[in-house]
Design a protein around this motif. Structure first.
Motif, short mmCIF file in Angstrom:
data_model
loop_
_atom_site.label_atom_id
_atom_site.label_comp_id
_atom_site.label_asym_id
_atom_site.label_seq_id
_atom_site.Cartn_x
_atom_site.Cartn_y
_atom_site.Cartn_z
N GLU A 136 0.82 -1.21 0.00
CA GLU A 136 0.00 0.00 0.00
C GLU A 136 0.86 1.26 0.00
O GLU A 136 0.51 2.25 -0.65
CB GLU A 136 -0.91 0.00 1.24
CG GLU A 136 -2.07 0.96 1.11
CD GLU A 136 -2.79 1.12 2.43
OE1 GLU A 136 -2.93 0.12 3.16
OE2 GLU A 136 -3.19 2.26 2.74
N LYS A 137 1.98 1.23 0.72
CA LYS A 137 2.70 2.48 0.94
C LYS A 137 4.10 2.55 0.33
O LYS A 137 4.66 3.64 0.26
CB LYS A 137 2.83 2.70 2.46
CG LYS A 137 1.51 2.70 3.20
CD LYS A 137 1.31 4.02 3.88
CE LYS A 137 0.03 4.02 4.68
NZ LYS A 137 -0.08 5.23 5.49
N GLY A 138 4.65 1.43 -0.02
CA GLY A 138 6.03 1.46 -0.52
C GLY A 138 7.04 1.49 0.60
O GLY A 138 6.71 1.77 1.75
N VAL B 162 9.61 3.48 1.46
CA VAL B 162 9.97 4.69 2.19
C VAL B 162 8.83 5.18 3.06
O VAL B 162 9.03 5.54 4.22
CB VAL B 162 10.42 5.80 1.21
CG1 VAL B 162 10.77 7.06 1.96
CG2 VAL B 162 11.61 5.32 0.38
N GLN C 258 7.46 -3.69 -8.42
CA GLN C 258 8.15 -2.53 -7.83
C GLN C 258 9.25 -3.00 -6.88
O GLN C 258 10.37 -2.51 -6.91
CB GLN C 258 7.16 -1.69 -7.01
CG GLN C 258 6.22 -0.84 -7.80
CD GLN C 258 6.80 0.54 -8.07
OE1 GLN C 258 7.96 0.82 -7.78
NE2 GLN C 258 6.00 1.39 -8.67
N SER D 116 12.35 -4.35 -8.39
CA SER D 116 13.25 -3.35 -8.96
C SER D 116 14.11 -2.71 -7.87
O SER D 116 15.23 -2.28 -8.12
CB SER D 116 12.46 -2.30 -9.74
OG SER D 116 11.85 -1.40 -8.84
N PHE D 117 13.57 -2.67 -6.65
CA PHE D 117 14.36 -2.15 -5.53
C PHE D 117 15.54 -3.08 -5.22
O PHE D 117 16.63 -2.62 -4.89
CB PHE D 117 13.49 -2.05 -4.27
CG PHE D 117 13.08 -0.64 -3.95
CD1 PHE D 117 13.91 0.21 -3.24
CD2 PHE D 117 11.86 -0.16 -4.36
CE1 PHE D 117 13.55 1.50 -2.96
CE2 PHE D 117 11.48 1.13 -4.08
CZ PHE D 117 12.32 1.96 -3.39
N GLN E 142 17.52 -4.74 -6.89
CA GLN E 142 18.80 -4.70 -7.58
C GLN E 142 19.55 -3.40 -7.36
O GLN E 142 20.71 -3.28 -7.77
CB GLN E 142 18.62 -5.03 -9.07
CG GLN E 142 18.03 -3.92 -9.91
CD GLN E 142 17.82 -4.41 -11.33
OE1 GLN E 142 18.73 -4.56 -12.12
NE2 GLN E 142 16.57 -4.69 -11.65
N MET E 143 18.91 -2.44 -6.72
CA MET E 143 19.61 -1.19 -6.42
C MET E 143 20.73 -1.45 -5.41
O MET E 143 20.47 -1.96 -4.32
CB MET E 143 18.64 -0.18 -5.80
CG MET E 143 17.48 0.13 -6.70
SD MET E 143 17.51 1.82 -7.26
CE MET E 143 16.10 1.79 -8.38
N LEU F 26 7.75 -3.08 -14.95
CA LEU F 26 7.86 -1.96 -14.02
C LEU F 26 7.28 -0.70 -14.64
O LEU F 26 6.51 0.02 -14.02
CB LEU F 26 9.35 -1.74 -13.68
CG LEU F 26 9.63 -0.62 -12.70
CD1 LEU F 26 8.93 -0.86 -11.38
CD2 LEU F 26 11.13 -0.46 -12.48
N ARG F 27 7.63 -0.50 -15.89
CA ARG F 27 7.08 0.68 -16.55
C ARG F 27 5.56 0.58 -16.64
O ARG F 27 4.85 1.57 -16.42
CB ARG F 27 7.70 0.85 -17.95
CG ARG F 27 7.40 2.23 -18.55
CD ARG F 27 8.05 2.42 -19.92
NE ARG F 27 9.50 2.50 -19.90
CZ ARG F 27 10.19 3.60 -19.60
NH1 ARG F 27 9.55 4.72 -19.29
NH2 ARG F 27 11.50 3.59 -19.59
N ASN G 101 4.05 1.53 -13.41
CA ASN G 101 4.13 2.95 -13.04
C ASN G 101 3.43 3.88 -14.01
O ASN G 101 2.87 4.88 -13.61
CB ASN G 101 5.60 3.37 -12.95
CG ASN G 101 6.27 2.84 -11.71
OD1 ASN G 101 5.75 3.01 -10.61
ND2 ASN G 101 7.41 2.19 -11.88
N GLU G 102 3.53 3.56 -15.27
CA GLU G 102 3.14 4.56 -16.26
C GLU G 102 1.95 4.14 -17.11
O GLU G 102 1.64 4.80 -18.10
CB GLU G 102 4.34 4.87 -17.17
CG GLU G 102 5.55 5.35 -16.40
CD GLU G 102 6.75 5.62 -17.31
OE1 GLU G 102 6.64 5.38 -18.54
OE2 GLU G 102 7.79 6.06 -16.79
#
Lengths: 232, 232, 232, 232
Positions: A28-30, A32, A109, A112-113, A115-116, A177-178, A181-182
């Motif tokens: 719900e919030k991600g 961060v 989502q 994708s985090f 691999q950062m 991912l795109r 998001n988009e």
DNA sequence: CATGAATGAGGTTTCATTCAT
DNA sequence: TATGAATGAAACCTCATTCAT
């Protein structure tokens, strides 16, 4: 003896409950925006208890992500093990990934985090290595499939299967991912359905790694399926 | 009147100085780890002053990222405008992107943040729309190139150019991101050079969008270049 | 019946083991810094088990301190009971206290905690009353000695023996505490040996409570001892 | 220039406000029981602001204690500087200390904390050195007074003045601490008024350091005062 | 504009203490 | 009785952001 095992299992169960609660909050919030307080509340536990099981928010996030990863990899594994046709296997893996996206897109989502490198630095060694070995299994499976494909003259042999696997998975994931998001933005601005674009991308990449003969088989498969869908 | 303009220019200069300082800090530490204190110190200004110019850390991050984006897009724009051959243009764009990665790879991380919806929510409307219009120009340019390519029978016509553009850019960017994060890991574990994999990916994607005729032209180009490199 | 007694004895033994483990930890770390985890580990028991025997950390601390107090008081008691000369008794008590300081100085810190009212509030009623009655016995013994001294014209009769006892004990203990804490500092800064200052303080206080005649006896005693020490 | 000074002063004022609020809380609750939240509330500031000015609760506690120490030392200093008679000076210092005890007895508890080495370890270097130098001034003053006394044949010359100062101050402080903690207990159990015992202790210690001649002067002083009190 | 100070929020950590088995 | 797990409380710490000057 049995008592120790039971305790072990209960501990695992408790960890799973926490991960499940964390999943809901993170979805719900991600990463961060979510707070450990929220997660504790969702798990109906105290914050201190969370820290008893997970050394940091990042570790917990990784544990949630790993759950998704394992689920997805499980499906891939199953397909790879039981589908004798490489072309069909690739196709079914695409389908499985699309299905995963449809039903649990928030995981994308999270992946994708993962691999950062920024993120990895904040994670415990233990979790990192767990994660790494899980990933390794995943890569091994895909690379193995492609290698078999090369042997069977299904996959072109002028590109290293490992590189191919990387390209395949990276392309697929990044478009998801795109899309996550988009999607709305592209629909609104240019009337593009990224869901469809994902299919396009898959097809392009698979096309690019197949031998000409296999490409025909793949097209036949798509055609048959297309017909089947339109019949129903 | 001139005074107002001068003030305006000075204000812009001050903003640029802040962005440049922020760039250095973000490059070193990443969005989450970098602090406004560090940026303020790097800019030799007080933290409060940063907030006079940028409403949030995320806005500032976006401003930095936009600088990189504009630089990269500028090069693309130039190639698209001045290179009459579509195939050559695609090739030179790849070269430009690789060069960008070699020299300013940290921007790649930033670009990947930009598309996260989580991130976008924390950014001011003004910055978001600036960013969107910049992006729009970029997409327009690439799509325009591909459309021209379709007209010239260089690019296959069975895939929507917009979709193609998305796939092209997404594939390229995502492999760069992976190369930035996992280069050492792949080298160590499986002796894979992700820099080379990037080239492979590019080639595969470009191959996949060209018409058979153009594909030959592209291969000739690669061949000529390969020869040139080995001569020197 | 015998079984109940055995149980009782075993319970006592277990308590003693805990107190001994706690003593080691408290000696090393002090009340605030020591943790129940550390004590549990030192006792090779679980933390929860500690709470079966002691209702709080403070209670346990008090139990440890009481051990030291009892040891010290035991020596005093012995001297008071068996030494017929009041002057000699006072002197030997000083010696015993100094010896106690030399060998178990950490208890001195603990004793100083005991009298803090802040501390007492956190202790169980049962422990407090045990402690109080122990203290009472101690005071009674010293006051008794002084009273006998007054009767024998050894101790001046113009000061209440109870007040004298308080002053005597308070002065002695407080200098020990200071010696425990600040010994090095005084040595370094002003080349003062607090061990010697303790002797000075004792002599001053004893001098102050003796009658002139007894004072001569005391000095003779010190002199004789001094000679004995220098002979050996 | 004046602005910087004003800022400096305001910063000091703010620190003083915090110390004052902390004093109220510490007086009421003591070091361990008091929380930074309570202090923040009492100061009408946020907890973070407290930490902006003081690095830890212990530092703040020390700052409060130092306030009391400075107040007390100030009075001593004044007496030492302006009272030409050593005997009168000692007497007036006792009076000042008793008065301090009557009006601000809670500080006495705090002072006893200060000398605990356990406590000192948790305090910042800066604060510790501030505290040390303050203490140094204090000791210097008392030792100086005693030295002057030795020169004037008021104070006996067979004991090092520094040692004497330590004994004097330690005895006085420790009885105050006991009076603060155990006053009611002694009253109840043995009908002892520790306030009076403090006087006794003072008299004994001062008696013990004076030369016979000075002792007469001191007794005369006490006698005169006693008469004065009973006249009024 | 620029800034020092303040602050709310929340992550992290540690613990004494309690609970369920 | 003994214990592993849980927990409430609070210190500690860091930051983005805001405010008063």
């Amino acid at each position: 003896m049995g008592i120790i095992e039971r305790k072990e299992r209960e501990k695992e169960r408790r960890k799973d409950e926490i991960v499940e609660a964390a999943r809901r909050v993170f979805f719900e919030k991600g990463l961060v925006t979510a707070t450990m307080d929220e997660i504790a509340e969702a798990a109906e536990l105290s914050k201190a208890t969370l820290y008893l099981h997970f050394p940091s928010k990042e570790d917990l996030y990784l544990a949630v992500a790993m759950g998704g990863l394992r689920a997805l990899h499980g499906k891939f594994q199953e397909i790879i093990e039981h589908e004798p046709s490489i072309v069909r296997a690739l196709h079914r893996m695409k389908e499985a990934y699309m299905e995963f996206f449809r039903t649990q897109r928030q995981y994308v989502q999270m992946f994708s985090f993962l691999q950062m490198s920024q993120f990895h630095k904040q994670v415990s060694d233990h979790m990192r290595s767990t994660c790494d070995s899980e990933n390794d299994k995943h890569w091994e499976a895909i690379i193995g499939l492609l290698r078999r494909g090369v042997e069977q003259k299904i996959i072109r042999d002028d590109i290293d299967p490992t590189e191919m696997a990387i390209v395949l998975w990276t392309n697929a994931s990044s478009l998801m991912l795109r899309a996550d998001n988009e999607h709305d933005m592209w629909k609104r601005r240019r009337n593009i359905d990224l869901r469809k674009t994902m299919e396009t991308s898959f097809r392009m990449t698979i096309d690019a790694i197949l031998t000409p003969a296999a490409r025909l088989e793949y097209q036949a498969l798509l055609h048959a399926e297309h017909a089947a869908v339109h019949q129903s």
